[in-house]
Scaffold this motif. Structure first.
Motif, mmCIF file in Angstrom:
data_model
loop_
_atom_site.group_PDB
_atom_site.id
_atom_site.type_symbol
_atom_site.label_atom_id
_atom_site.label_comp_id
_atom_site.label_asym_id
_atom_site.label_seq_id
_atom_site.Cartn_x
_atom_site.Cartn_y
_atom_site.Cartn_z
ATOM 1 N N LEU A 1 41.860 -32.365 22.453
ATOM 2 C CA LEU A 1 41.791 -33.724 22.960
ATOM 3 C C LEU A 1 40.591 -33.925 23.870
ATOM 4 O O LEU A 1 40.078 -35.034 24.009
ATOM 5 N N THR A 2 40.143 -32.855 24.505
ATOM 6 C CA THR A 2 38.974 -32.979 25.369
ATOM 7 C C THR A 2 37.717 -33.231 24.557
ATOM 8 O O THR A 2 36.739 -33.756 25.057
ATOM 9 N N ARG A 3 37.763 -32.862 23.272
ATOM 10 C CA ARG A 3 36.619 -33.088 22.398
ATOM 11 C C ARG A 3 36.842 -34.252 21.445
ATOM 12 O O ARG A 3 35.917 -34.717 20.800
ATOM 13 N N THR A 4 38.092 -34.697 21.326
ATOM 14 C CA THR A 4 38.429 -35.777 20.398
ATOM 15 C C THR A 4 38.711 -37.048 21.183
ATOM 16 O O THR A 4 39.731 -37.126 21.856
ATOM 17 N N PRO A 5 37.809 -38.035 21.151
ATOM 18 C CA PRO A 5 38.046 -39.264 21.908
ATOM 19 C C PRO A 5 39.332 -39.950 21.451
ATOM 20 O O PRO A 5 39.623 -40.014 20.269
ATOM 21 N N VAL A 6 40.091 -40.444 22.410
ATOM 22 C CA VAL A 6 41.358 -41.103 22.116
ATOM 23 C C VAL A 6 41.334 -42.495 22.743
ATOM 24 O O VAL A 6 40.781 -42.696 23.809
ATOM 25 N N MET A 7 41.932 -43.446 22.073
ATOM 26 C CA MET A 7 42.001 -44.807 22.606
ATOM 27 C C MET A 7 42.515 -44.783 24.039
ATOM 28 O O MET A 7 43.377 -43.971 24.372
ATOM 29 N N PRO A 8 42.028 -45.683 24.939
ATOM 30 C CA PRO A 8 41.055 -46.727 24.653
ATOM 31 C C PRO A 8 39.637 -46.329 25.039
ATOM 32 O O PRO A 8 38.817 -47.199 25.275
ATOM 33 N N ASP A 9 39.346 -45.034 25.144
ATOM 34 C CA ASP A 9 38.049 -44.598 25.609
ATOM 35 C C ASP A 9 36.928 -44.930 24.625
ATOM 36 O O ASP A 9 35.776 -45.090 24.994
ATOM 37 N N THR A 10 37.268 -45.018 23.343
ATOM 38 C CA THR A 10 36.288 -45.390 22.333
ATOM 39 C C THR A 10 36.952 -46.356 21.383
ATOM 40 O O THR A 10 38.098 -46.749 21.558
ATOM 41 N N ALA A 11 36.256 -46.721 20.322
ATOM 42 C CA ALA A 11 36.812 -47.653 19.339
ATOM 43 C C ALA A 11 37.767 -46.966 18.381
ATOM 44 O O ALA A 11 38.341 -47.601 17.511
ATOM 45 N N LYS A 12 37.951 -45.648 18.510
ATOM 46 C CA LYS A 12 38.820 -44.921 17.588
ATOM 47 C C LYS A 12 40.279 -45.327 17.775
ATOM 48 O O LYS A 12 40.733 -45.609 18.864
ATOM 49 N N THR A 13 41.038 -45.324 16.672
ATOM 50 C CA THR A 13 42.481 -45.518 16.748
ATOM 51 C C THR A 13 43.119 -44.141 16.924
ATOM 52 O O THR A 13 42.480 -43.113 16.678
ATOM 53 N N PRO A 14 44.401 -44.083 17.318
ATOM 54 C CA PRO A 14 45.058 -42.774 17.449
ATOM 55 C C PRO A 14 45.119 -42.035 16.124
ATOM 56 O O PRO A 14 45.118 -40.810 16.096
ATOM 57 N N PHE A 15 45.167 -42.762 15.017
ATOM 58 C CA PHE A 15 45.244 -42.123 13.702
ATOM 59 C C PHE A 15 43.909 -41.484 13.332
ATOM 60 O O PHE A 15 43.860 -40.405 12.743
ATOM 61 N N GLN A 16 42.797 -42.119 13.709
ATOM 62 C CA GLN A 16 41.477 -41.512 13.520
ATOM 63 C C GLN A 16 41.334 -40.274 14.381
ATOM 64 O O GLN A 16 40.787 -39.260 13.937
ATOM 65 N N ALA A 17 41.831 -40.350 15.621
ATOM 66 C CA ALA A 17 41.740 -39.198 16.517
ATOM 67 C C ALA A 17 42.507 -38.007 15.955
ATOM 68 O O ALA A 17 42.038 -36.871 16.012
ATOM 69 N N LEU A 18 43.691 -38.268 15.386
ATOM 70 C CA LEU A 18 44.499 -37.205 14.813
ATOM 71 C C LEU A 18 43.805 -36.594 13.599
ATOM 72 O O LEU A 18 43.765 -35.370 13.431
ATOM 73 N N ALA A 19 43.230 -37.441 12.769
ATOM 74 C CA ALA A 19 42.518 -36.952 11.588
ATOM 75 C C ALA A 19 41.293 -36.139 11.980
ATOM 76 O O ALA A 19 40.974 -35.115 11.370
ATOM 77 N N GLU A 20 40.598 -36.570 13.040
ATOM 78 C CA GLU A 20 39.423 -35.834 13.505
ATOM 79 C C GLU A 20 39.819 -34.463 14.041
ATOM 80 O O GLU A 20 39.135 -33.457 13.783
ATOM 81 N N CYS A 21 40.927 -34.439 14.753
ATOM 82 C CA CYS A 21 41.409 -33.151 15.271
ATOM 83 C C CYS A 21 41.780 -32.223 14.106
ATOM 84 O O CYS A 21 41.513 -31.027 14.159
ATOM 85 N N ALA A 22 42.368 -32.774 13.057
ATOM 86 C CA ALA A 22 42.724 -31.971 11.876
ATOM 87 C C ALA A 22 41.483 -31.373 11.241
ATOM 88 O O ALA A 22 41.469 -30.221 10.809
#
Length: 306
Positions: A282-303
């Protein structure tokens, strides 16, 4: 399928999407649809919680009827205990709600709590986000297991806590874990008369001994009496829910609350899938609302990173 096509396709298409959510939540097309839904909310999300037997399903049925009479569309997520054998919903709350299957303005889905004591499985948030973009009201009815019901606050905009007359439920408000949950308190089975009035007084008394959530922010916690069977007090409850929705809209409270829910869901989903090491991402994966990413994009990026 995009959000516009899903609206046109109706309830059968939504049912298929929710089935895919349970079997293949990482499907790229599904993630894209959830991304689109996340940034296009239209509904107020109402959580209905309280101890077993308090009458949540009966109240949910009365609310469905009243919202439809008011011309609003409504989706219901009914959380049930899960089967240890199949993981599916045991009670099938959908069967206890009498609705018109031909009414395209009503959608009811039973979901299993799985291993979540709070009554909300990880897919509940995603299902709520999807329904929130399709309907005017989303109602989440929890499984009913006491203090572990606090998870409902991680999905709903407005939480209604139900108390049954003569059951001692009012004493639950003496516990901090319960008093922090509700935005509205409802004493059910108002047709019991004096017992309901006394329960309302007990709740108000218990609240007087605690620090109400919302004090100093302009929201006074209402304590209402309803009789779902007699359809009494339902309009007042709907009015209180609408008032709370209006209050949340002011000063950015709703956006702040939903962003916090998204962060909490993302963190929990990553921890469930990949444990502590995944959580560090999570420290490397931006999570809402810090960027325009949705939580689902953040989860996919972490995957992808793992």
């Amino acid at each position: 399928m995009n959000l516009s096509a899903l609206r046109t396709a109706g309830k059968p298409a939504l049912a298929r999407i929710l089935a895919l959510l349970e079997t293949d939540p990482d499907d790229p097309d599904l993630v894209a649809l959830l991304d689109e839904a996340y940034v296009a909310p239209t509904a107020q999300v109402i959580g209905l919680t309280g101890p077993p037997g308090v009458g949540k399903s009966t109240l949910a049925g009365a609310l469905i009827t009243s919202y439809r009479k008011a011309g609003k569309t409504i989706a219901v997520i009914a959380i049930d205990p899960s089967s240890k054998r199949t993981g599916g919903a045991l009670l099938g709350d959908r069967t206890r709600l009498r609705t018109d299957p031909d009414d395209q303005g009503i959608f009811v889905r039973s979901m299993a709590a799985r291993d979540q004591l709070g009554g909300l499985a990880d897919i509940t948030f995603a299902a709520m986000v999807l329904m929130r973009a399709l309907y005017d009201v989303v109602l989440i009815e929890t499984v009913g297991v006491g203090q572990s019901e606090t998870d409902i606050a991680l999905a709903a905009d407005t939480v209604i806590f139900c108390v049954q007359p003569g059951s001692g439920d009012a004493l639950q408000f003496m516990k901090a874990g319960i008093v922090e949950i509700p935005d509205i308190v409802v004493v059910t089975k108002g047709d019991l008369g004096r017992a309901a009035t006394r329960a309302r007084g007990d709740v108000k008394g218990a609240l007087g001994l605690t620090e109400q959530r919302g004090n100093g922010q302009g929201w006074e916690l209402p304590v209402l009496i309803v009789s779902a069977n007699a359809a009494e007090g339902i309009e007042a409850l709907m009015a209180s829910a609408a008032d709370h929705g209006t209050w949340l809209q002011a000063d950015g409270r709703l956006a702040e609350k939903r962003a916090a829910q998204a962060r909490a869901w993302t963190e929990a989903a990553i921890k469930e899938r990949w444990g502590r090491e995944g959580l560090k991402r999570l420290t490397r994966t931006p999570v809402m609302p810090d960027t325009a990413k949705t939580p689902f994009q953040a989860l996919a990026e972490c995957a992808r990173q793992l």
